[in-house]
Structure formats: structure tokens, C-alpha cells
Design a protein around this motif. Structure first.
Motif, mmCIF file in Angstrom:
data_model
loop_
_atom_site.group_PDB
_atom_site.id
_atom_site.type_symbol
_atom_site.label_atom_id
_atom_site.label_comp_id
_atom_site.label_asym_id
_atom_site.label_seq_id
_atom_site.Cartn_x
_atom_site.Cartn_y
_atom_site.Cartn_z
ATOM 1 N N HIS A 170 -18.339 -89.886 11.794
ATOM 2 C CA HIS A 170 -19.620 -90.448 11.567
ATOM 3 C C HIS A 170 -18.463 -91.983 11.151
ATOM 4 O O HIS A 170 -17.462 -92.110 11.953
ATOM 5 N N ILE A 171 -19.238 -92.830 10.738
ATOM 6 C CA ILE A 171 -18.486 -94.053 10.748
ATOM 7 C C ILE A 171 -18.494 -95.137 9.774
ATOM 8 O O ILE A 171 -19.168 -94.206 8.910
ATOM 9 N N GLU A 172 -18.070 -95.284 9.656
ATOM 10 C CA GLU A 172 -17.977 -96.384 7.641
ATOM 11 C C GLU A 172 -17.839 -97.713 8.159
ATOM 12 O O GLU A 172 -17.315 -98.378 9.129
ATOM 13 N N LEU A 173 -18.491 -98.490 6.964
ATOM 14 C CA LEU A 173 -18.438 -100.033 7.440
ATOM 15 C C LEU A 173 -18.251 -100.517 5.749
ATOM 16 O O LEU A 173 -18.502 -99.827 4.937
ATOM 17 N N GLY A 174 -17.170 -101.095 5.773
ATOM 18 C CA GLY A 174 -17.074 -102.459 4.973
ATOM 19 C C GLY A 174 -15.411 -101.919 4.262
ATOM 20 O O GLY A 174 -15.085 -99.719 4.435
ATOM 21 N N LEU A 175 -15.831 -102.230 3.644
ATOM 22 C CA LEU A 175 -14.609 -101.471 1.833
ATOM 23 C C LEU A 175 -15.083 -101.866 0.436
ATOM 24 O O LEU A 175 -16.219 -101.823 0.568
ATOM 25 N N GLU A 176 -14.700 -101.405 -0.581
ATOM 26 C CA GLU A 176 -15.544 -101.381 -2.154
ATOM 27 C C GLU A 176 -15.808 -102.569 -2.623
ATOM 28 O O GLU A 176 -16.898 -102.161 -2.406
ATOM 29 N N GLU A 177 -15.390 -103.727 -1.834
ATOM 30 C CA GLU A 177 -15.346 -104.398 -3.207
ATOM 31 C C GLU A 177 -16.224 -105.607 -2.016
ATOM 32 O O GLU A 177 -15.523 -105.525 -0.771
ATOM 33 N N ASP A 178 -17.330 -106.458 -1.965
ATOM 34 C CA ASP A 178 -17.833 -107.434 -0.564
ATOM 35 C C ASP A 178 -16.658 -108.913 -1.376
ATOM 36 O O ASP A 178 -17.356 -109.374 -1.906
ATOM 37 N N LEU A 179 -16.195 -109.379 -0.005
ATOM 38 C CA LEU A 179 -15.783 -110.072 -0.175
ATOM 39 C C LEU A 179 -17.079 -111.249 1.019
ATOM 40 O O LEU A 179 -15.671 -112.392 1.262
ATOM 41 N N SER A 180 -17.795 -111.470 0.686
ATOM 42 C CA SER A 180 -19.025 -112.078 1.299
ATOM 43 C C SER A 180 -18.694 -111.990 2.750
ATOM 44 O O SER A 180 -18.964 -113.413 3.346
ATOM 45 N N GLY A 181 -18.482 -110.476 3.344
ATOM 46 C CA GLY A 181 -18.822 -111.215 4.388
ATOM 47 C C GLY A 181 -17.252 -111.892 5.662
ATOM 48 O O GLY A 181 -17.349 -111.920 6.577
ATOM 49 N N GLU A 182 -16.814 -112.411 4.679
ATOM 50 C CA GLU A 182 -15.143 -113.033 5.286
ATOM 51 C C GLU A 182 -14.729 -111.884 6.165
ATOM 52 O O GLU A 182 -13.487 -112.052 7.139
ATOM 53 N N GLY A 183 -14.237 -110.461 6.049
ATOM 54 C CA GLY A 183 -13.133 -109.455 5.913
ATOM 55 C C GLY A 183 -13.835 -108.658 6.442
ATOM 56 O O GLY A 183 -15.527 -108.056 5.992
ATOM 57 N N ARG A 184 -14.176 -107.586 8.170
ATOM 58 C CA ARG A 184 -15.234 -107.079 8.146
ATOM 59 C C ARG A 184 -14.456 -105.560 8.822
ATOM 60 O O ARG A 184 -12.724 -105.543 8.915
ATOM 61 N N VAL A 185 -15.062 -104.322 8.310
ATOM 62 C CA VAL A 185 -13.822 -103.325 8.615
ATOM 63 C C VAL A 185 -15.236 -101.854 9.376
ATOM 64 O O VAL A 185 -15.871 -102.028 8.240
ATOM 65 N N VAL A 186 -15.049 -101.671 10.150
ATOM 66 C CA VAL A 186 -15.375 -100.270 9.978
ATOM 67 C C VAL A 186 -14.509 -98.729 11.225
ATOM 68 O O VAL A 186 -13.237 -99.129 11.912
ATOM 69 N N ILE A 187 -14.277 -98.073 10.671
ATOM 70 C CA ILE A 187 -13.888 -96.705 10.647
ATOM 71 C C ILE A 187 -14.869 -95.489 11.835
ATOM 72 O O ILE A 187 -15.499 -95.053 11.392
ATOM 73 N N ALA A 188 -13.700 -95.759 13.311
ATOM 74 C CA ALA A 188 -15.499 -94.576 14.147
ATOM 75 C C ALA A 188 -13.621 -93.306 13.599
ATOM 76 O O ALA A 188 -13.060 -93.278 13.344
ATOM 77 N N HIS A 189 -15.135 -92.581 13.110
ATOM 78 C CA HIS A 189 -13.744 -91.083 12.740
ATOM 79 C C HIS A 189 -14.320 -89.884 13.638
ATOM 80 O O HIS A 189 -15.515 -89.856 13.848
ATOM 81 N N PHE A 190 -12.985 -89.037 14.305
ATOM 82 C CA PHE A 190 -13.902 -88.235 15.481
ATOM 83 C C PHE A 190 -12.440 -87.351 14.929
ATOM 84 O O PHE A 190 -12.367 -87.214 13.680
ATOM 85 N N ALA A 191 -13.113 -86.202 15.499
ATOM 86 C CA ALA A 191 -12.160 -84.739 15.058
ATOM 87 C C ALA A 191 -10.859 -85.044 14.565
ATOM 88 O O ALA A 191 -10.587 -84.443 14.014
ATOM 89 N N ASN A 192 -10.227 -85.007 15.414
ATOM 90 C CA ASN A 192 -8.744 -85.157 15.494
ATOM 91 C C ASN A 192 -8.401 -86.688 14.576
ATOM 92 O O ASN A 192 -6.533 -86.713 14.509
ATOM 93 N N PHE A 193 -8.792 -87.706 14.999
ATOM 94 C CA PHE A 193 -7.769 -88.882 14.901
ATOM 95 C C PHE A 193 -9.465 -90.377 14.536
ATOM 96 O O PHE A 193 -9.847 -89.980 14.775
ATOM 97 N N CYS A 194 -8.676 -91.370 14.236
ATOM 98 C CA CYS A 194 -10.150 -92.647 13.529
ATOM 99 C C CYS A 194 -9.438 -94.187 14.486
ATOM 100 O O CYS A 194 -8.147 -93.812 14.910
ATOM 101 N N VAL A 195 -10.595 -94.586 14.721
ATOM 102 C CA VAL A 195 -9.850 -96.082 14.936
ATOM 103 C C VAL A 195 -10.425 -96.894 14.001
ATOM 104 O O VAL A 195 -12.174 -96.408 13.570
ATOM 105 N N VAL A 196 -9.154 -97.453 13.892
ATOM 106 C CA VAL A 196 -10.045 -98.666 12.252
ATOM 107 C C VAL A 196 -10.061 -99.892 13.258
ATOM 108 O O VAL A 196 -8.822 -100.475 13.683
ATOM 109 N N GLY A 197 -11.477 -100.600 13.049
ATOM 110 C CA GLY A 197 -11.800 -101.765 14.304
ATOM 111 C C GLY A 197 -11.172 -103.001 12.196
ATOM 112 O O GLY A 197 -12.488 -102.606 11.767
ATOM 113 N N VAL A 198 -11.002 -103.785 12.786
ATOM 114 C CA VAL A 198 -10.443 -105.012 11.898
ATOM 115 C C VAL A 198 -10.747 -106.130 12.242
ATOM 116 O O VAL A 198 -9.636 -106.929 12.775
ATOM 117 N N TYR A 199 -11.270 -106.861 11.276
ATOM 118 C CA TYR A 199 -11.445 -109.077 11.344
ATOM 119 C C TYR A 199 -11.222 -109.118 9.970
ATOM 120 O O TYR A 199 -11.648 -108.654 8.753
#
Length: 191
Positions: free
Chosen positions: A9-38
């Protein structure tokens, strides 16, 4: 985020909306995650007025990553200078006194987070020289703002390795390439 291996599964963003200035994508695999950030920029040269927003983003990001509960790789444009030599002329040069990404308010929490999480700076670990961002304007200079930061366990078992730059000249940022051992995607991982 693209992957040849389907993620759970995948998560987009964080708790607080910071007007799109920061972006986070967390891709969950069975044994690890990839966290993509701007990470949002703290302002512009001589004016770090967006620093409070940046600090809120960093706190939320570090908190969320700390809750993952499995190994991960943090990748992306983190808009922060980690080490003194990650800029041309070193951080003692006058141009970096009021420069986004170079303030102690950005660098110190980043350093603390890397140490607490046991993250490995893959570019330095693989002894690959170079910068990842070119600033044009009042003179051209380079900085390192983009990172591939796996947890130590992923590096120790060689699941993450072979860092290199991909300088395609399509952006002011240089691409970061690394390999993930296919064994990491199995249900019985190599960890």
C-alpha cells in the motif's frame, strides 16, 4: 512512485497540510518501505521567512518515519545541507550565511534524526563524489540537497547498494540511482 514490484500500500502526505509545499510518498512493501520526499524550502537567499513552516514539516516527517516499524530508504530532495563540504567553498563561505538549507535550524535536527534512526548516507558510504543541485543566478555554484538514506540494516545485509549519479541535465537536480536486492521483496527476506 514507480515500482516493477507491486507495493502492499501507499501513503500520501503527512498529518498537516502545508499548502503543497512539501510532499511525502511512502510505499510499503512486505519487508521495507521507500519514503520519497520533497522538503519545502525555508525561503530564499537572505530571507528564511518560511523556516517555521519547514520546521513543522520536518517534525511531522521525522515523527511519521519513526513509526514505520521496519527498515526503510528515505530518498529525495530534502533541501538541507548535511555536511560542511556538501557545498562548494564549504559552509564557511559568506553566501551560505542566510541560505535556505544551510541554517542550523535545518541542519541540526536533520543530523540528529539521521543518527537516531541509524541512517546511512549512501553517496558518502559508496564514496561517490559530487553535488546534486546547481544554483544559477548570481554566479553558478553547487550543493548537495538530494539524498538516498537507507537504514543501517539494509546496508549491512547489502540489500541496498551501488549508489551513482544520473546526470541527465533535464533538471537543476542530479538523479540518484541505487539498487535494491530482489531478495528484499521475498516473503522470507534476506534481512
Amino acid at each position: 512512485m514507480l515500482s516493477k514490484i507491486p507495493f502492499d500500500h501507499i501513503e500520501l502526505g503527512l498529518e498537516e497540510d502545508l499548502s503543497g509545499e512539501g510532499r511525502v510518498v511512502i510505499a510499503h512493501f512486505a519487508n521495507f518501505c521507500v519514503v520519497g520526499v520533497y522538503s519545502p524550502n525555508s525561503g530564499k537567499m537572505g530571507d528564511l521567512s518560511s523556516l517555521p513552516k519547514r520546521e513543522r514539516f520536518d517534525k511531522q516527517l521525522y515523527k511519521r518515519i519513526s513509526q514505520l516499524g521496519k527498515p526503510y530508504v528515505l530518498v529525495g530532495d530534502l533541501n538541507v545541507v548535511f555536511q560542511h563540504d556538501d557545498v562548494e567553498d564549504t559552509l564557511s563561505h559568506s553566501r551560505y550565511r542566510q541560505h535556505p538549507g544551510c541554517s542550523p535550524n535545518e541542519r541540526n535536527p536533520f543530523r540528529t534524526f539521521l543518527e537516531e534512526q541509524g541512517l546511512v548516507d549512501l553517496q558518502k558510504h559508496c564514496t561517490v563524489p559530487g553535488f546534486t543541485f546547481t544554483v544559477s543566478g548570481f554566479g553558478k555554484y553547487q550543493m548537495r540537497l538530494d539524498y538516498v538514506l537507507p537504514t543501517k540494516s539494509l546496508v549491512e545485509c547489502r540489500a541496498i547498494r551501488n549508489f551513482e549519479h544520473n546526470d541527465t541535465m533535464l533538471s537543476d537536480h542530479t538523479g540518484q540511482l541505487f539498487r535494491v536486492d530482489k531478495g528484499l521483496f521475498r516473503h522470507n527476506p534476506i534481512l
